[in-house]
Every structure is written in structure tokens, then in C-alpha cells.
Design a protein around this motif. Structure first.
Motif, PDB file in Angstrom:
ATOM      1  N   THR A  52       0.829  -1.215   0.000  1.00  8.26           N
ATOM      2  CA  THR A  52       0.000   0.000   0.000  1.00  8.26           C
ATOM      3  C   THR A  52       0.858   1.256   0.000  1.00  8.26           C
ATOM      4  OG1 THR A  52      -0.180   0.374   2.407  1.00  8.26           O
ATOM      5  CG2 THR A  52      -1.666  -1.276   1.423  1.00  8.26           C
ATOM      6  N   ASN A  54       2.347   2.694   2.491  1.00  6.21           N
ATOM      7  CA  ASN A  54       1.851   3.523   3.595  1.00  6.21           C
ATOM      8  C   ASN A  54       0.556   4.227   3.195  1.00  6.21           C
ATOM      9  OD1 ASN A  54       1.937   4.606   6.216  1.00  6.21           O
ATOM     10  ND2 ASN A  54       2.965   6.466   5.511  1.00  6.21           N
ATOM     11  N   HIS A  55      -0.268   3.527   2.425  1.00 13.70           N
ATOM     12  CA  HIS A  55      -1.569   4.040   1.958  1.00 13.70           C
ATOM     13  C   HIS A  55      -1.412   5.319   1.137  1.00 13.70           C
ATOM     14  CE1 HIS A  55      -3.493   1.046   4.528  1.00 13.70           C
ATOM     15  NE2 HIS A  55      -2.688   1.449   5.506  1.00 13.70           N
TER      16      HIS A  55
END
Length: 412
Positions: A52, A54-55
């Protein structure tokens, strides 16, 4: 009609080509600076543990970086550091050419500086000490694991990346650097001025000791997992076996780790068989490293650990504990369960990327948790000169454990 259709299709293809080119440009139109940014982006995109990111929208991060004015290499490095910062991972970082060379030198056996292994907190961004290197100016000044480095020459370390902080502490031998430190058991921050020195990393010390009961104990202290560690420890064990050792104490206290492969090779010195460590990538792929024997010795073994025992040290300690080969004595270890790979960049810089996490043979994920010893012995911080002496309660506990009939009989 067919001619018109062909014309329409050709027009759509042409429009599509032109549209795809808007804002991107063909690959050959990138400048050298933009190519370096793209090179870093591709490595992280392919290898980083967290899929991801860290999104974050990792593609958007690339596009935003490429739109910046990259007029020189320093600006490009700063842009890359900003790109990596969104990951909020202190271990994934750019190593400028001089930093990369220094890191390669330290893992091969020598460095110049104050001798501190440091880390950045993921939650509070605080710079803290993993462990001082044995014999270094930092150790001689009494700096301890878990000390927080608040300032370097007056500069707040919250403003610095991990490598910027390390670079400020490096320098020619004989020069000075002042650190402002904070310790949990002191009320006020305090300053320490260190004189930089050339630090030769001799990772192994060993000697044979006799207890009052007549037990011959091989005491092995391993301070770092560099390129020499496995061969030096192997030679030390063989020498102690020849001298008649009955049992061993392996001291991993304040050992901040180093090369993963060195940790695996050293585990194989002690194990006939069994899993040493599992590694897990972002795809969930589980790989394992195994012992394939024979071990150099079957004699009883106790491993000493503390809060400065980190990374490759924890891999070794976890392998020996979970396989029933050794008992651990001391305090809970540091808790770094992430694995980084180093990538060469085209301009001589390097990129450290968190590519996997590891689990002990019993599938314990120790990141931020550490490994709990079989016998917890809490002590006040000890200086290196105290390690392995009568004034070292953890060492004395290890001797008592080795002297017990159960351990000597091989029962764990």
C-alpha cells in the motif's frame, strides 16, 4: 466505407498516442536527474514490503517528484528523500555516494566516527541509540542503548533523516562532535562531547574460563555481524573445542546486528538441523533458511541478550532459542524484525529498502516486541569492561545455568 473506417481508426490511434504523451513525454525525453528519480521509484515499486506504500498513491508521488525543478544532483537527492519520506519508514532511505561507501566500509570491518548505531522512531520520529560499538568513543563516553539523541551540534534531530544524523556524527579522526542526550532515568538532558576516531570492527573476542566447580566455559563475545564475523567465530569455537571447553556462553548484548547472511551462517555453526529464520515478502511468499550441519559443537550453550540486541542478533538468538539449542538470559531484545536490501544506483549512490520481515522458527514476529529470554535478569546498564566479569549479574546467571545438571545433560 472501409477507407473511411481505416482513417478513423488511425486517427484514434494517433490521438491515443498523443494523449498518452501529455504530461509524461517519451522515456528518452527524461533528463538525467529525472531518470535517477524514476530509478529509485521503480526499485521501491518493485521491492518494498508494504504494497500500500503507507496508503499512498505511489504513482502520483512519482509524477509529483518529476514535475519539480531538478536542476542539480543535490536537489534531486532532496526530492528523492521527500518521495521516500511519505513511506514513514526510517529504514528505507537514500544513501548518497559518500554515505553508501561508508556503509559498505563498516560492514567490511572499519569506519570513522563516534561508533553509534542509531534508529528513528516510527511514531515520534525520535532518534535513539540501538547500541554503541565496542571500543568506540560513544561506548567509552558511557552512551547506552535506548538513549535519545536530541541534538547534534545544536541541531534538533527531529529535523534530520536517519542518514543526515549519521553523516553529522561522522568526520575525520580527531575532530569533535557534541551530542545532547536524554535518558529515561535522568531528569534533564545532558551533553556529551565525543572525539571521532577510526574504529576497527573486530567482531569476536573469546577465551576459556574455569569455574570453581571445574567446568571449562568458552566465553564468546560477538559485537557485530560484519563480513568477518562468521569465519572469526568459527575459528574461535574450534580453538576452544581443542582446548577442552565443556560449555559456552555467547554474549550478544549491545550487538546491533549487521549482515543477515552473517547471522544465518553463525546459526549454522551451532545447529545440526532446523529452520533458522523465515522471511515474508509483501506477496506473502514465505522463504526459509535452514541449518544443514554438522554443528561445530554439541556442548551446552547460553546466550546473553539485552535491549541493545537487535536485528541479525535477534535472528540468531531466536533460532537458537526456538530450536532448543540454547537458553537465553538477560532482558527483552530491541525488536527489529524488518529486513533491508541495498540497491546500487547508477550514479554511485545507494538505496536501502525494507523488502521483507522475518519470523523466528516458531513463527514469532518480533518487530517492536523483541525476544523474551528464558531467564530474565534485570540489571542497571553495564560498561563493556564489566561484561563477563564477577560484577555482571547476567553473566553470573548464565554460569549458574550451565552448572546445573539439567543443562549439562542437554535437557532444555
Amino acid at each position: 466505407m472501409r477507407a473511411r473506417l481505416r482513417t478513423v481508426i488511425f486517427g484514434l490511434v494517433l490521438l491515443g498516442f498523443l494523449w498518452l504523451g501529455v504530461g509524461h513525454g517519451p522515456a528518452w525525453a527524461l533528463t538525467d536527474e529525472q531518470n535517477l528519480v524514476s530509478e529509485v521509484w521503480r526499485i521501491v515499486n518493485r521491492a518494498y514490503l508494504d504494497e500500500t506504500f503507507n496508503h499512498q498513491n505511489w504513482w502520483f508521488i512519482r509524477q509529483r517528484a518529476l514535475k519539480q525543478s531538478l536542476n542539480d544532483r543535490d536537489t534531486t537527492y532532496t526530492t528523492i528523500q521527500g518521495m521516500l519520506a511519505v513511506l514513514e519508514d526510517p529504514y528505507t532511505r537514500l544513501l548518497r555516494p559518500e554515505q553508501y561507501r561508508s556503509l559498505q566500509t563498516s560492514t567490511s570491518g572499519e569506519l570513522t566516527g563516534v561508533g553509534l548505531q542509531i534508529t528513528k522512531g516510527e511514531a515520534d520520529n525520535a532518534l535513539s541509540v540501538i547500541a554503541p560499538i565496542e571500543g568506540s568513543p560513544a561506548e567509552q563516553a558511557g552512551i547506552q542503548p535506548k538513549d535519545r539523541v536530541l541534538k547534534i551540534e545544536g541541531t534538533d534531530t527531529h529535523q534530520l533523516t536517519l542518514d543526515e544524523a549519521a553523516n553529522r556524527m561522522r568526520g575525520p579522526a580527531g575532530t569533535k562532535v557534541t551530542l545532547t542526550l536524554e535518558r529515561t532515568d535522568t531528569a534533564e538532558p545532558f551533553e556529551v562531547t565525543l572525539v571521532r576516531d577510526r574504529i576497527t570492527l573486530n567482531p569476536v573476542s573469546a577465551d576459556l574460563r574455569a569455574t570453581p566447580e571445574g567446568l571449562k566455559v568458552g566465553y564468546l563475545r560477538l559485537s557485530q555481524f560484519n563480513a568477518n564475523a562468521s569465519s572469526e567465530l568459527s575459528a574461535a569455537i574450534k580453538r576452544l573445542e581443542k582446548d577442552g571447553a565443556d560449555a559456552y556462553i555467547l554474549d550478544l548484548r549491545n550487538n546491533p546486528g549487521g549482515l543477515l547472511q552473517a547471522g544465518i551462517e553463525i546459526a549454522r555453526l551451532w545447529l545440526d538441523e532446523g529452520t533458522i529464520v523465515y522471511t515474508v515478502s509483501r506477496q506473502g511468499i514465505l522463504d526459509s533458511f535452514e541449518a544443514h550441519g554438522p554443528a561445530l559443537t554439541e556442548d551446552p550453550l547460553v546466550v546473553l541478550v539485552n535491549e541493545g540486541t537487535a536485528s541479525a542478533s535477534e535472528i540468531l538468538a531466536g533460532a537458537l532459542q526456538d530450536n532448543g539449542r540454547a537458553q537465553l538470559v538477560g532482558t527483552v531484545t530491541f525488536g527489529k524484525g524488518l529486513i533491508q536490501s541495498l540497491f546500487d544506483l547508477s550514479d554511485g549512490a545507494g538505496l536501502a529498502v525494507t523488502v521483507a520481515k522475518y519470523e523466528t522458527p516458531d513463527h514469532h514476529d518480533i518487530n517492536r516486541l523483541g525476544i523474551t529470554p528464558d531467564q530474565v535478569v534485570e540489571v542497571k546498564p553495564l560498561g563493556r569492561e564489566t561484561f563477563g566479569t564477577g560484577e555482571d549479574p547476567q553473566y553470573q546467571a548464565a554460569l549458574e545455568l550451565l552448572g546445573s545438571a539439567a543443562v549439562i545433560a542437554g535437557v532444555s
